[in-house]
Design a protein around this motif. Structure first.
Motif, PDB file in Angstrom:
ATOM      1  N   UNK A   1       0.853  -1.192   0.000  1.00  9.07           N
ATOM      2  CA  UNK A   1       0.000   0.000   0.000  1.00  9.07           C
ATOM      3  C   UNK A   1       0.890   1.244   0.000  1.00  9.07           C
ATOM      4  N   UNK A   2       0.593   2.190  -0.872  1.00  7.07           N
ATOM      5  CA  UNK A   2       1.438   3.385  -0.941  1.00  7.07           C
ATOM      6  C   UNK A   2       1.188   4.257   0.288  1.00  7.07           C
ATOM      7  N   UNK A   3       2.226   4.458   1.134  1.00  8.37           N
ATOM      8  CA  UNK A   3       2.007   5.279   2.334  1.00  8.37           C
ATOM      9  C   UNK A   3       1.855   6.758   1.998  1.00  8.37           C
ATOM     10  N   UNK A   4       2.282   7.149   0.787  1.00 14.58           N
ATOM     11  CA  UNK A   4       2.289   8.562   0.390  1.00 14.58           C
ATOM     12  C   UNK A   4       0.995   8.928  -0.319  1.00 14.58           C
ATOM     13  N   UNK A   5       0.773  10.203  -0.490  1.00 12.93           N
ATOM     14  CA  UNK A   5      -0.345  10.658  -1.312  1.00 12.93           C
ATOM     15  C   UNK A   5       0.274  11.177  -2.605  1.00 12.93           C
ATOM     16  N   UNK A   6       0.151  10.384  -3.671  1.00 17.13           N
ATOM     17  CA  UNK A   6       0.748  10.773  -4.957  1.00 17.13           C
ATOM     18  C   UNK A   6       0.005  10.066  -6.086  1.00 17.13           C
ATOM     19  N   UNK A   7       0.090  10.667  -7.286  1.00 20.81           N
ATOM     20  CA  UNK A   7      -0.596  10.080  -8.446  1.00 20.81           C
ATOM     21  C   UNK A   7       0.140   8.830  -8.887  1.00 20.81           C
ATOM     22  N   UNK A   8      -0.624   7.821  -9.302  1.00 25.57           N
ATOM     23  CA  UNK A   8       0.002   6.619  -9.854  1.00 25.57           C
ATOM     24  C   UNK A   8       0.334   6.803 -11.335  1.00 25.57           C
TER      25      UNK A   8
END
Ligand SMILES: NC(=O)c1ccc[n+]([C@@H]2O[C@H](COP(=O)([O-])OP(=O)(O)OC[C@H]3O[C@@H](n4cnc5c(N)ncnc54)[C@H](O)[C@@H]3O)[C@@H](O)[C@H]2O)c1
Length: 391
Positions: free
Chosen positions: A328-335
């Motif tokens: 799970x991506x811990x960051x908030x960013x566009x894939x």
């Protein structure tokens, strides 16, 4: 040339000191050893063993036959910086001395505040110390080389210019505005605020500045780091590790390579050797007096999934067979996103393409790390990301 490096004990500061000494420059550096302590705080360590500041100075003397001044001090203390500048009389000051981990800045309010205070205070101290020195020494102009990050821009849907300003039309009126940015952590925002402060110093005092937007760096070796005693630090844990360095440690430990989210996040990368070569070129070719030069410093663009695939292939050639797993991506960013940064200044100075092949470089990193497998094993719990942007 006389070069003062702020943050000389760090991953980039140390190899830069070696590169500049090898080029015949006089080098001094300041560091408060903060990264060593902060990596320890999150239960990790440098993946490659590094010497103490005193032993680093001795190793440089023994191996390179060069003298290096290492000042242990904090650049958020104005007097430390101004005294060092007055004494050393630098032509160029390279500023790396910042808290440089995005996850660390996102741990909680204390870490967010520390990051902003440490980074902004050091930079403001520097512009004032340089201003004062120039006033006291008429005719002397210091070139300030400040390390920012490509992460200042975020991932906009426009081509990222390599320039401090762009022309814009707002409400039917034309003006020159600061390049719009949207950073992705308090750490990255601290760099945007730094850039604004530097632009202002340049506007009111004519401070000569190169503001570098650099992508993530990977690697263990440069032309000078041929003896293991000269190793730079190498971070791999979930807080301090840069992506490719982390994958390589995971491969050595036989762990799956952890791709955050789907791995479509595309970034601009460069090897440690090319980072050093870029810095050398920018230091030896300063901008015009009172100029402000923004440089997008990278040589290659990859998605983080591409990097994992390459690491898996190169590791397999060394008998390390590992899987790739999505966490799970811990960051908030566009894939999935557009990404096209302009890149013309370093090519115009001669760095037209990567000097090292990324796969060969990965092979070297894996070999260096394999010699320290036991050390890495001890800290394997620190590898998976624990800091979440939205918690
Ligand atoms: N490594 C990368 O991939 C990368 C990419 C883009 C930008 N950068 C930037 O480049 C710079 C150097 O990065 P690095 O990877 O070498 O990081 P690092 O943490 O290894 O080095 C930074 C050094 O600065 C020192 N420092 C921090 N605050 C200080 C203070 N107040 N006074 C004195 N010393 C202080 C630390 O102890 C450390 O040795 C940082 O500003 C970072 O944000 C790094």
């Amino acid at each position: 040339m006389r070069v003062l490096i702020l943050g000389m004990d760090g991953y980039l500061g140390w190899p830069l000191a070696l590169r500049l000494l090898a080029r015949g420059h006089d080098v001094a550096g300041i560091d408060n050893l903060y990264t060593r302590k902060a990596v320890d705080e999150v239960g990790s360590t440098s993946g490659l063993p590094i010497l103490s500041p005193e032993d680093r100075v001795h190793a440089v003397r023994d191996i390179m036959g060069k003298e290096l001044e290492f000042i242990v001090g904090d650049v958020t203390k104005y007097s430390v910086l101004s005294k060092a500048i007055t004494k050393f009389k630098p032509d160029t000051i390279v500023h790396f001395a910042e808290q440089r981990s995005a996850p660390y800045s996102m741990i909680n309010v204390k870490h967010a505040n520390f990051t902003l205070r440490n980074n902004l205070t050091g930079t403001i101290n520097l512009v004032y110390a340089v201003r004062k020195y120039e006033q006291r020494n008429p005719g002397k102009k210091i070139h300030m080389v400040k390390m920012g990050t490509m992460g200042e821009y975020g991932t906009p849907n426009f081509d990222i210019p390599e320039s401090p300003y762009v022309n814009a039309q707002i409400g039917g009126k034309n003006d020159k505005i600061v390049v719009p940015k949207f950073a992705g952590s308090w750490y990255h925002w601290s760099k945007v605020h730094d850039t604004n402060n530097l632009l202002y110093a340049n506007k009111i005092w004519g401070t000569t500045i190169t503001d570098i937007m650099q992508g993530p760096v990977y690697g263990t070796r440069t032309k000078e780091i041929t003896n293991d005693k000269l190793f730079s630090r190498f971070d791999f844990d979930g807080v301090w590790g840069t992506v490719l360095n982390r994958y390589c440690v995971e491969a050595v430990l036989g762990m799956p390579l952890t791709v955050y989210g789907k791995g479509g996040q595309t970034r601009a990368f460069l090897s440690l050797e090319d980072s050093m070569e870029s810095l050398r070129l920018l230091i030896e070719n300063r901008p015009e007096e009172k100029g402000y030069r923004v440089v997008n410093q990278f040589t290659e663009v990859y998605s983080v999934k591409d990097l994992a695939t390459m690491t898996k292939e190169v590791a397999a050639q060394q008998g390390m067979n590992v899987e790739i797993t999505e966490v799970e991506n811990p960051r908030v960013e566009e894939n999935d996103h557009y990404y096209n940064p302009e890149h013309k200044i370093l090519p115009s100075l001669g760095l037209t393409k990567p000097t090292r092949n990324i796969r060969e470089e990965m092979g070297i990193i894996l070999k260096d790390l394999a010699k320290h497998k036991e050390r890495l094993e001890e800290y394997k719990e620190a590898i998976l990301p624990k800091v979440r942007w939205r918690k």
